[in-house]
Scaffold this motif. Sequence first.
Motif, mmCIF file in Angstrom:
data_model
loop_
_atom_site.group_PDB
_atom_site.id
_atom_site.type_symbol
_atom_site.label_atom_id
_atom_site.label_comp_id
_atom_site.label_asym_id
_atom_site.label_seq_id
_atom_site.Cartn_x
_atom_site.Cartn_y
_atom_site.Cartn_z
ATOM 1 N N PHE A 141 -28.174 22.928 -53.315
ATOM 2 C CA PHE A 141 -28.569 24.614 -53.792
ATOM 3 C C PHE A 141 -29.258 24.328 -55.243
ATOM 4 C CE2 PHE A 141 -27.690 28.806 -55.397
ATOM 5 C CZ PHE A 141 -27.690 29.356 -54.533
ATOM 6 N N GLY A 142 -30.287 25.100 -55.020
ATOM 7 C CA GLY A 142 -31.093 25.248 -56.364
ATOM 8 C C GLY A 142 -30.790 26.579 -57.186
ATOM 9 N N LEU A 143 -30.619 26.389 -58.497
ATOM 10 C CA LEU A 143 -30.388 27.606 -59.299
ATOM 11 C C LEU A 143 -31.581 27.307 -60.490
ATOM 12 C CD1 LEU A 143 -28.626 30.090 -59.891
ATOM 13 C CD2 LEU A 143 -27.169 28.770 -61.295
ATOM 14 N N LEU A 160 -25.233 21.362 -56.663
ATOM 15 C CA LEU A 160 -25.916 22.420 -57.116
ATOM 16 C C LEU A 160 -26.636 22.101 -58.490
ATOM 17 C CD1 LEU A 160 -24.033 25.781 -58.153
ATOM 18 C CD2 LEU A 160 -25.851 24.974 -59.390
ATOM 19 N N LEU A 161 -28.021 22.251 -58.024
ATOM 20 C CA LEU A 161 -28.960 21.657 -59.047
ATOM 21 C C LEU A 161 -29.753 22.682 -59.965
ATOM 22 C CD1 LEU A 161 -31.030 19.429 -59.808
ATOM 23 C CD2 LEU A 161 -32.552 20.250 -57.956
ATOM 24 N N THR A 162 -29.753 22.655 -61.075
ATOM 25 C CA THR A 162 -30.545 23.532 -61.924
ATOM 26 C C THR A 162 -31.681 22.580 -62.499
ATOM 27 O OG1 THR A 162 -29.637 23.155 -64.334
ATOM 28 C CG2 THR A 162 -28.807 24.825 -62.930
ATOM 29 N N THR A 163 -33.088 23.144 -62.600
ATOM 30 C CA THR A 163 -34.080 22.385 -62.901
ATOM 31 C C THR A 163 -35.417 23.467 -63.568
ATOM 32 O OG1 THR A 163 -35.736 20.792 -62.294
ATOM 33 C CG2 THR A 163 -35.222 22.074 -60.486
ATOM 34 N N HIS A 164 -36.199 22.813 -64.277
ATOM 35 C CA HIS A 164 -37.342 23.772 -64.792
ATOM 36 C C HIS A 164 -38.677 23.027 -63.842
ATOM 37 C CE1 HIS A 164 -35.874 26.345 -67.744
ATOM 38 N NE2 HIS A 164 -35.208 25.278 -68.327
ATOM 39 N N TYR A 165 -38.371 22.036 -63.056
ATOM 40 C CA TYR A 165 -39.479 21.585 -62.368
ATOM 41 C C TYR A 165 -39.465 22.059 -60.859
ATOM 42 C CZ TYR A 165 -39.011 18.368 -66.288
ATOM 43 O OH TYR A 165 -39.043 18.001 -67.666
ATOM 44 N N MET A 166 -40.511 22.938 -60.640
ATOM 45 C CA MET A 166 -40.615 23.762 -59.400
ATOM 46 C C MET A 166 -40.999 22.621 -58.088
ATOM 47 S SD MET A 166 -39.997 26.873 -60.162
ATOM 48 C CE MET A 166 -38.925 26.212 -61.802
ATOM 49 N N ALA A 167 -41.781 21.782 -58.426
ATOM 50 C CA ALA A 167 -41.906 20.857 -57.475
ATOM 51 C C ALA A 167 -40.615 19.932 -57.020
ATOM 52 C CB ALA A 167 -43.131 19.695 -57.910
ATOM 53 N N GLU A 168 -39.839 19.639 -57.915
ATOM 54 C CA GLU A 168 -38.502 19.111 -57.734
ATOM 55 C C GLU A 168 -37.520 19.934 -56.867
ATOM 56 O OE1 GLU A 168 -36.202 16.472 -60.706
ATOM 57 O OE2 GLU A 168 -35.510 18.320 -60.881
ATOM 58 N N ALA A 169 -37.461 21.290 -57.287
ATOM 59 C CA ALA A 169 -36.613 22.200 -56.395
ATOM 60 C C ALA A 169 -37.386 22.462 -54.962
ATOM 61 C CB ALA A 169 -36.668 23.552 -57.071
ATOM 62 N N ASP A 170 -38.604 22.488 -54.862
ATOM 63 C CA ASP A 170 -39.257 22.560 -53.561
ATOM 64 C C ASP A 170 -38.993 21.357 -52.697
ATOM 65 O OD1 ASP A 170 -40.680 23.799 -51.630
ATOM 66 O OD2 ASP A 170 -42.678 23.657 -52.588
ATOM 67 N N GLU A 171 -38.891 20.062 -53.202
ATOM 68 C CA GLU A 171 -38.961 18.945 -52.530
ATOM 69 C C GLU A 171 -37.278 18.748 -51.920
ATOM 70 O OE1 GLU A 171 -38.753 14.092 -53.085
ATOM 71 O OE2 GLU A 171 -40.084 15.369 -54.480
ATOM 72 N N LEU A 172 -36.405 18.914 -53.063
ATOM 73 C CA LEU A 172 -35.072 18.822 -52.781
ATOM 74 C C LEU A 172 -34.048 20.080 -51.909
ATOM 75 C CD1 LEU A 172 -34.238 16.855 -55.967
ATOM 76 C CD2 LEU A 172 -34.680 16.118 -53.663
ATOM 77 N N CYS A 173 -34.394 21.242 -52.625
ATOM 78 C CA CYS A 173 -33.301 22.147 -52.297
ATOM 79 C C CYS A 173 -33.391 22.995 -50.806
ATOM 80 C CB CYS A 173 -33.558 23.330 -53.133
ATOM 81 S SG CYS A 173 -32.958 22.869 -54.804
#
Length: 333
Positions: free
Chosen positions: A43-45, A200-213
């Motif tokens: 889950f991305g926040l 539960l992941l927070t990140t500022h990298y949108m590509a990272e969130a798109d790939e993982l979450c």
Amino acid sequence: MLAIEADALRRTYTSRTGWLRPRRTETEAVRGVTFDVARGELFGLLGPNGAGKTTTIKMLNTLLLPTSGTARVFGHDVAREPVAVRRRIGYVFGGDRGLYERLSALDNLRYFAELYGVGARDQKRRIGELLDLVGLTGRERERVEGYSRGMRQRLHIARGLLHRPDVLFLDEPSIGVDPVAARDLRRTVAGLAAAGTTVLLTTHYMAEADELCDRIAVIAGGRIRALGTPETLKARVGDRDVLEFEVYGVDEELLARVRRIPGVRGAAVEERGTAQALTVQSDRGAEPHARVLAALDGVRVGRVVSREPSLEDAYIAIVEDATTRREPAEVTA
């Protein structure tokens, strides 16, 4: 049973300013956040700085008490049963803190294994498994002070997994990490989720969130502004065209001028080395190319690219919409 349940979570900070006539200021960092995370979900926040991401995570992992609302981790209330919650969670944050520089990676993991109550019989096997998982086998006897940022982050993840937590909180784990190390971190995180760990992941990298979450919540101004799968969020800007301009020297005044162009739905600028990337979202078919160039008169413009909307575009649209409608977050008495 859900892995994480947050229901109307709020956190208010109180501060006092002044001496002769002191004033009390209350700032609501988190303002009624509600979401849940399924067992085994990644889950991305996401949210801008100051949006309430880290405060929310700290309430969920018992480092902060909620001002109001409730949160549970595998059924355990974070305020009433903090010890039970801590037994089931791991917490990894970005940056260099949390490790002993002059000790080897192996000695760091041995030390934290003792703190986490990992049995003496299990320590050697468990540490070996984790070193292999994060790709540090063969480097474990080197001092951490000689590690790269990416190696330190992988060691942080190993540390957070020592006691086999059911839930792992990753607070911007790839911040400041080079692209190769970031790719390795993503592989590690994806592997954890595939093995059944709730992340539960927070990140500022949108590509990272798109790939993982599996799902993503966008928080801004202390509130959840959007929640869904990456594809669902991208669909919010599916009716838009996106132009990306390579520019040099765009300031807030010029950005505001671009945003006032008819048909433009949003504009943001990002520093990229010596240049800037100006992203302009517009209504489908509005074709604002010439008007944007006219608004940028006097600014050096490089290449211009037209592309399909991405998760980053959806994120920018959600945050900008929240910013224009944001309620006051401070009460002064």
